[in-house]
Design a protein around this motif. Structure first.
Motif, short mmCIF file in Angstrom:
data_model
loop_
_atom_site.label_atom_id
_atom_site.label_comp_id
_atom_site.label_asym_id
_atom_site.label_seq_id
_atom_site.Cartn_x
_atom_site.Cartn_y
_atom_site.Cartn_z
N ILE A 52 57.94 63.02 81.59
CA ILE A 52 57.97 62.47 80.23
C ILE A 52 59.27 61.70 80.00
O ILE A 52 59.28 60.60 79.43
CB ILE A 52 57.80 63.60 79.19
N LYS A 53 60.37 62.28 80.46
CA LYS A 53 61.70 61.64 80.27
C LYS A 53 61.73 60.24 80.87
O LYS A 53 62.10 59.26 80.19
CB LYS A 53 62.77 62.52 80.92
N LYS A 56 59.08 57.78 79.32
CA LYS A 56 59.50 57.34 77.98
C LYS A 56 60.53 56.23 78.09
O LYS A 56 60.49 55.25 77.34
CB LYS A 56 60.09 58.54 77.22
N ALA A 59 58.65 53.19 79.08
CA ALA A 59 57.83 52.74 77.95
C ALA A 59 58.70 52.03 76.92
O ALA A 59 58.30 51.00 76.35
CB ALA A 59 57.12 53.93 77.31
N ASP A 60 59.89 52.56 76.68
CA ASP A 60 60.81 51.94 75.72
C ASP A 60 61.24 50.54 76.19
O ASP A 60 61.61 49.70 75.37
CB ASP A 60 62.05 52.82 75.50
N ILE A 67 53.61 53.23 79.17
CA ILE A 67 53.11 53.66 77.84
C ILE A 67 51.81 54.43 78.00
O ILE A 67 51.63 55.50 77.41
CB ILE A 67 52.90 52.44 76.92
N PHE A 70 52.56 57.75 79.61
CA PHE A 70 53.33 58.56 78.67
C PHE A 70 52.41 59.19 77.62
O PHE A 70 52.50 60.38 77.32
CB PHE A 70 54.39 57.70 77.99
N THR A 74 51.96 63.21 77.48
CA THR A 74 52.46 63.89 76.29
C THR A 74 51.32 64.49 75.48
O THR A 74 51.48 65.55 74.87
CB THR A 74 53.29 62.95 75.40
N LEU A 97 56.77 65.36 70.71
CA LEU A 97 56.64 64.64 71.97
C LEU A 97 55.93 63.31 71.79
O LEU A 97 56.07 62.41 72.60
CB LEU A 97 55.84 65.47 72.99
N ASP A 99 55.12 59.81 70.13
CA ASP A 99 55.84 58.76 69.40
C ASP A 99 54.94 58.17 68.32
O ASP A 99 53.88 57.63 68.61
CB ASP A 99 56.27 57.67 70.39
#
Length: 198
Positions: A52-53, A56, A59-60, A67, A70, A74, A97, A99
């Protein structure tokens, strides 16, 4: 360098070391690669939190693949954490978790999000909410209403009324009443047509 260690030298320990160097320096592809490795447990121990870390981060940076992964991971993690249905704290941890901005744009997981949040509403209705959790949980109920959860819509006013009562008649001796917050939630309940809020 990471690719060379992976494809030519066949040394995944060193490859992962360099992937992490690159990922921490902002390499979107390295972030995605690490996320997928940790998700699949390939050459590393499966570790959803690490997956996930890194996903993410990718994805950012705008990676569509990251994405999608993620959201998938999540969502599953959220259901796993929340699944026992015994702790609102666990349910809130699951929701954190996810977004919000991405969720509202992704139709395929709206139903899952609605399921989790609608169940959070039941914690309110069964009186299993502590002062610490009330407002954060209500935020998620409102978000569920925004994505069209019938259960959230049905109970939003009643839950707002319960929170208003809580702030008006705080049951914890160490806490003072909070009239401003009580007023805020009574207004919310009134707008949701709860007669007693009047």
């Amino acid at each position: 360098i990471a690719l060379e260690y992976e494809e030519d030298i066949k040394n995944m320990d060193k490859s992962i070391y360099w992937y992490k160097k690159a990922a921490n320096a902002g390499s979107e592809l390295s972030q995605l690669k690490l996320g997928l490795l940790y998700q699949e447990g390939k050459f590393v121990s499966e570790n959803r939190k690490e997956a996930i870390k890194w996903l993410k981060m990718a994805a950012d940076c705008g990676s569509k693949v990251a994405i999608d992964y993620f959201l998938h991971i999540t969502s599953l993690e959220a259901l796993k954490i929340y699944g026992d249905g015994k702790s609102l704290g666990n349910a809130l941890e699951a929701l954190r978790l996810l977004d919000e901005g991405v969720i509202l744009e992704q139709n395929e997981i709206k139903a899952l999000f609605e399921l989790i949040i609608s169940t959070v509403a039941m914690f309110f209705l069964e009186g299993k909410v502590s002062k610490k959790e009330t407002e954060e949980a209500f935020y998620f109920i409102k978000l569920a209403d925004r994505v069209g959860s019938p259960l959230a819509k049905k109970y939003l006013g009643d839950i707002a009324f319960q929170i208003a009562n809580f702030f008006l008649n705080v049951f914890e001796h160490s806490q003072e009443r909070d009239f401003k917050k009580a007023e805020k939630y009574y207004k919310e309940a009134f707008l949701r047509e709860v007669p007693s809020a009047n």
